[in-house]
Design an enzyme around this catalytic site. Structure first.
Site, PDB file in Angstrom:
ATOM      1  N   HIS A 146       0.889  -1.423   0.011  1.00 23.28           N
ATOM      2  CA  HIS A 146      -0.031  -0.032   0.131  1.00 23.28           C
ATOM      3  C   HIS A 146       0.835   1.200   0.005  1.00 23.28           C
ATOM      4  O   HIS A 146       2.157   1.138   0.149  1.00 23.28           O
ATOM      5  CB  HIS A 146      -0.943  -0.043   1.173  1.00 23.28           C
ATOM      6  CG  HIS A 146      -2.038  -0.896   1.141  1.00 23.28           C
ATOM      7  ND1 HIS A 146      -3.185  -1.034   2.026  1.00 23.28           N
ATOM      8  CD2 HIS A 146      -2.370  -2.038   0.213  1.00 23.28           C
ATOM      9  CE1 HIS A 146      -3.812  -2.087   1.784  1.00 23.28           C
ATOM     10  NE2 HIS A 146      -3.593  -2.531   0.417  1.00 23.28           N
ATOM     11  N   GLU A 186       1.394   3.977   2.041  1.00 22.78           N
ATOM     12  CA  GLU A 186       1.836   3.812   3.263  1.00 22.78           C
ATOM     13  C   GLU A 186       3.315   3.290   3.517  1.00 22.78           C
ATOM     14  O   GLU A 186       4.120   3.778   3.823  1.00 22.78           O
ATOM     15  CB  GLU A 186       0.975   3.889   4.485  1.00 22.78           C
ATOM     16  CG  GLU A 186      -0.241   4.621   4.784  1.00 22.78           C
ATOM     17  CD  GLU A 186      -1.396   3.919   3.884  1.00 22.78           C
ATOM     18  OE1 GLU A 186      -2.587   4.163   4.356  1.00 22.78           O
ATOM     19  OE2 GLU A 186      -1.269   3.279   2.999  1.00 22.78           O
ATOM     20  N   CYS A 212      -5.519   1.519   6.305  1.00 19.87           N
ATOM     21  CA  CYS A 212      -6.299   0.365   6.781  1.00 19.87           C
ATOM     22  C   CYS A 212      -5.935  -0.198   8.086  1.00 19.87           C
ATOM     23  O   CYS A 212      -4.884  -0.195   8.552  1.00 19.87           O
ATOM     24  CB  CYS A 212      -6.138  -0.733   5.474  1.00 19.87           C
ATOM     25  SG  CYS A 212      -4.294  -1.357   5.241  1.00 19.87           S
ATOM     26  N   ASP A 241     -22.112  -3.939 -34.616  1.00 17.21           N
ATOM     27  CA  ASP A 241     -20.524  -3.467 -34.560  1.00 17.21           C
ATOM     28  C   ASP A 241     -19.743  -4.493 -34.546  1.00 17.21           C
ATOM     29  O   ASP A 241     -18.519  -4.376 -34.960  1.00 17.21           O
ATOM     30  CB  ASP A 241     -20.301  -2.385 -33.454  1.00 17.21           C
ATOM     31  CG  ASP A 241     -21.232  -1.160 -33.757  1.00 17.21           C
ATOM     32  OD1 ASP A 241     -21.514  -0.728 -34.825  1.00 17.21           O
ATOM     33  OD2 ASP A 241     -21.354  -0.505 -32.535  1.00 17.21           O
ATOM     34  N   ARG A 274      -7.147  -2.458 -27.033  1.00 19.99           N
ATOM     35  CA  ARG A 274      -6.077  -2.815 -27.768  1.00 19.99           C
ATOM     36  C   ARG A 274      -5.379  -1.434 -28.266  1.00 19.99           C
ATOM     37  O   ARG A 274      -4.225  -1.975 -28.858  1.00 19.99           O
ATOM     38  CB  ARG A 274      -6.454  -3.838 -28.959  1.00 19.99           C
ATOM     39  CG  ARG A 274      -7.810  -2.954 -29.699  1.00 19.99           C
ATOM     40  CD  ARG A 274      -8.479  -3.983 -30.589  1.00 19.99           C
ATOM     41  NE  ARG A 274      -9.470  -3.267 -31.234  1.00 19.99           N
ATOM     42  CZ  ARG A 274     -10.765  -3.084 -30.707  1.00 19.99           C
ATOM     43  NH1 ARG A 274     -11.006  -3.293 -29.656  1.00 19.99           N
ATOM     44  NH2 ARG A 274     -11.750  -2.501 -31.552  1.00 19.99           N
ATOM     45  N   GLY A 294     -25.950   1.198 -27.185  1.00 19.35           N
ATOM     46  CA  GLY A 294     -26.513   1.870 -28.119  1.00 19.35           C
ATOM     47  C   GLY A 294     -27.559   2.867 -27.340  1.00 19.35           C
ATOM     48  O   GLY A 294     -27.616   2.733 -26.081  1.00 19.35           O
ATOM     49  N   PRO A 295     -28.326   3.870 -28.171  1.00 19.90           N
ATOM     50  CA  PRO A 295     -29.339   4.498 -27.549  1.00 19.90           C
ATOM     51  C   PRO A 295     -30.238   4.033 -26.653  1.00 19.90           C
ATOM     52  O   PRO A 295     -30.749   4.488 -25.426  1.00 19.90           O
ATOM     53  CB  PRO A 295     -29.997   5.288 -28.714  1.00 19.90           C
ATOM     54  CG  PRO A 295     -29.579   4.676 -29.908  1.00 19.90           C
ATOM     55  CD  PRO A 295     -28.461   3.936 -29.600  1.00 19.90           C
TER      56      PRO A 295
END
Length: 347
Positions: free
Chosen positions: A56, A58, A83, A208, A215, A292-293
């Site tokens: 972490h 710290e 933590c 699509d 990538r 999509g919409p």
């Protein structure tokens, strides 16, 4: 040097935030955390959480201090409460006590029930001076995914779409149409490395044949999530390739096949609530909605969104499927070559 308008505490906390953001895309489902060690007004050590499962912030900051004897006279600044429990690493609060550090300055409280004030309580009980809520608004915003996940018991939801100059985001006929330029597309792939999931509906995959990986940018691809009620998508679609894990929400099957997990839900009930609940159980803390919409409008109608990233291009379609309309707080507006990007948050 302390920035104009900032006191010294805010200056050092800002440095924590600047360090913390370097972990974006590598530490989830852990939060973004940066830490600096300050002795007599000078930073003598700093670090951030670099990768999930590793040290972490710290720990990295304290290890970086050349003269460990100075720690007893130093202040630790950290943008999130240390933590106090054993996970993949030991408690950071225990390390602070072990090093006899007497003062800790914190930005945000940790909403994880395993911590949730226990780190602060442990430090104060041992006599450590703890100052809280320094740049809290900025610290909370940095970890908005983590905080939303634990406070609302669902992933942080980012809507993303591109639209024409006249407000359409798809043609009327089922045909692929690219709106954004190459630089905007690279940015979208970078964003994918920063979120844990990316969600689309069945129709987007059909039209699509999207792969939904990162990538075009170096980094981890998100878990791909598709809503396919009747499991009609063919397995040769790119979304099912081996480049990333895929979750398919449907009404018939609960099974795992290679890197594909099929999760059955009840489409007669609240579909979005079930999906978000399942993702919560899988510890997926942030999801980009790239559908999509119709899919986008479902999330907007249910007020299930936290952030929207909207590209407006120079294309004019005159007709088509209209882009969603939403209201919120404009956080950013910028031009990427010929595209305009607006980032809006849900009030």
């Amino acid at each position: 040097m302390v920035s104009r308008g900032m006191n010294s505490q805010e200056h050092f906390m800002q440095r924590c935030l600047d360090l913390a953001v370097r972990g974006l895309g590598n530490v989830a489902p852990n939060p973004l955390v940066g830490c600096v060690v300050v002795h007599e007004g000078q930073i003598i050590g700093e670090g951030y959480h670099q990768k999930y499962g590793e040290a972490h912030a710290e720990v990295n900051a304290i290890r970086s201090v050349a003269n460990q004897d100075l720690l007893k006279e130093s202040t630790v600044y950290v943008n999130l409460e240390p933590c106090s429990h054993f996970g993949k690493t030991p408690p950071c609060a225990d390390l602070i006590l072990q090093k006899q550090i007497k003062r800790v300055v914190i930005g945000s409280y940790d909403p994880n029930p395993l911590v949730a004030g226990k780190g602060i309580e442990k430090l104060r009980a041992a006599g450590v001076e703890v100052i809280t809520e320094v740049l809290k608004v900025e610290a909370d915003f940095l970890n908005r995914r983590f905080i939303t996940f634990y406070s609302m018991h669902r992933p942080y939801l980012v809507l993303k779409w591109a639209q024409s100059a006249d407000g359409f985001m798809a043609l009327n006929e089922p045909k692929q149409f690219w709106f954004t330029n190459s630089e905007s597309k690279k940015l979208m792939h970078k964003w994918r490395t920063e979120e844990q999931g990316v969600l689309v509906g069945k129709n987007t995959v059909e039209v699509d044949d999207c792969e939904l990986t990162a990538r075009l940018w170096q980094g981890r691809s998100p878990t791909r999530i598709v809503i396919d009620r009747n499991l009609i998508l063919q397995i040769d679609r790119k979304i099912f390739n081996a480049e990333a894990n895929t979750i398919v929400f449907n009404e018939t099957a609960n099974r795992t096949d290679r890197n594909i997990q099929y999760i059955k839900i009840d489409f007669a009930e609240n579909v979005l609530a079930q999906i978000l609940n399942e993702l919560y159980k899988l510890n997926i803390q942030s999801v980009t909605i790239e559908g999509g919409p119709a899919t986008l409008k479902q999330f907007i109608a249910a007020n299930l969104w936290d952030e929207a990233r909207i590209f407006t291009t120079q294309h004019v379609l005159n007709d088509g499927k209209s882009a969603p309309l939403l209201t919120g707080k404009l956080m950013e507006e910028t031009k990427i070559e010929t595209d305009y990007l607006r980032v809006i948050t849900n009030k």
